[in-house]
Design a protein around this motif. Structure first.
Motif, PDB file in Angstrom:
ATOM      1  N   UNK A   1       0.837  -1.204   0.000  1.00 38.05           N
ATOM      2  CA  UNK A   1       0.000   0.000   0.000  1.00 38.05           C
ATOM      3  C   UNK A   1       0.871   1.253   0.000  1.00 38.05           C
ATOM      4  N   UNK A   2       1.927   1.252   0.806  1.00 27.39           N
ATOM      5  CA  UNK A   2       2.838   2.395   0.824  1.00 27.39           C
ATOM      6  C   UNK A   2       3.492   2.596  -0.537  1.00 27.39           C
ATOM      7  N   UNK A   3       3.854   1.495  -1.167  1.00 26.40           N
ATOM      8  CA  UNK A   3       4.475   1.571  -2.489  1.00 26.40           C
ATOM      9  C   UNK A   3       3.520   2.169  -3.519  1.00 26.40           C
ATOM     10  N   UNK A   4       2.258   1.745  -3.466  1.00 24.89           N
ATOM     11  CA  UNK A   4       1.271   2.269  -4.413  1.00 24.89           C
ATOM     12  C   UNK A   4       0.982   3.744  -4.155  1.00 24.89           C
ATOM     13  N   UNK A   5       0.937   4.127  -2.887  1.00 31.16           N
ATOM     14  CA  UNK A   5       0.718   5.538  -2.568  1.00 31.16           C
ATOM     15  C   UNK A   5       1.873   6.404  -3.062  1.00 31.16           C
ATOM     16  N   UNK A   6       3.084   5.887  -2.942  1.00 34.17           N
ATOM     17  CA  UNK A   6       4.242   6.626  -3.450  1.00 34.17           C
ATOM     18  C   UNK A   6       4.143   6.817  -4.961  1.00 34.17           C
ATOM     19  N   UNK A   7       3.667   5.786  -5.653  1.00 38.61           N
ATOM     20  CA  UNK A   7       3.515   5.894  -7.109  1.00 38.61           C
ATOM     21  C   UNK A   7       2.491   6.968  -7.476  1.00 38.61           C
TER      22      UNK A   7
END
Length: 204
Positions: free
Chosen positions: A8-14
């Motif tokens: 989820x953190x990775x997707x939010x960063x994207x």
């Protein structure tokens, strides 16, 4: 659970590191400011108050719907477009976790964008308009409760539209096609609802 949180953190960063996202937030602020100024210039004595202006600016929520639809339609299809889907699939994560993290990230984005829209519209309205008893709502009414209820109903519609957009994004591997179909559904949905509404034929 930790892996899913990292996803989820990775997707939010994207989402939030893209220039497109910054432009979306700026556009919401600018349109709220633009129409707030236009309403204030046309506002005579004893007309719109701050809460009335917030209610009038609520029509701009369609920008939140459009921006959320674009993000939802591109979040999966964009991985295929840019070729980054391979980097996700080689990781020890199931496809359900990957899709789930993307969907939750889209929902978080819609919540943040909705909150930004509400905060900016309220702030601009209270700067440009007098904080007096509402002309539209009356003295005994609670304008904030009414606006929040209205926004809640609009957000439910937004969730339905973004869910369809996300579904389209998982089917088509082209970001352009996914966004195009999502926009088509967004702008023609009300037309089809009106045409196939059974009440329309019963009344006729």
């Amino acid at each position: 659970m930790i892996d899913f949180t990292q996803l989820i953190q990775n997707e939010n960063m994207k989402i939030y590191r893209r220039l497109r996202t910054v432009i979306m937030f700026i556009l919401i602020l600018m349109f709220n400011l633009l129409f707030g100024v236009l309403f204030s210039l046309d506002n005579g004595p004893g007309q719109l108050t701050a809460w009335d202006a917030v209610d009038q600016l609520s029509f701009l929520y369609f920008l939140v719907v459009i921006f959320s639809t674009v993000v939802a339609a591109d979040i999966v299809a964009g991985e295929f477009t840019w070729g980054t889907i391979k980097l996700l699939l080689i990781r020890p994560w199931t496809r359900s976790k990957i899709l789930g993290s993307k969907l939750l990230s889209v929902i978080c984005f819609t919540l943040l964008l909705t909150a930004w829209f509400l905060v900016t519209s309220i702030a601009i309205s209270f700067i440009l308009f007098p904080n007096q008893p509402s002309v539209i709502f009356g003295q005994e009414a609670n304008p904030f409760a009414y606006i929040m209820e209205k926004l809640l109903y609009s957000y439910i519609d937004l969730l339905v539209i973004t869910s369809f957009s996300f579904m389209i994004s998982t089917v088509f591997r082209s970001g352009g096609i996914a966004i195009g179909l999502s926009m088509f559904i967004l702008f023609t949905g009300n037309i089809f609802t009106m045409l196939f509404n059974p009440i329309r034929y019963l009344l006729g």
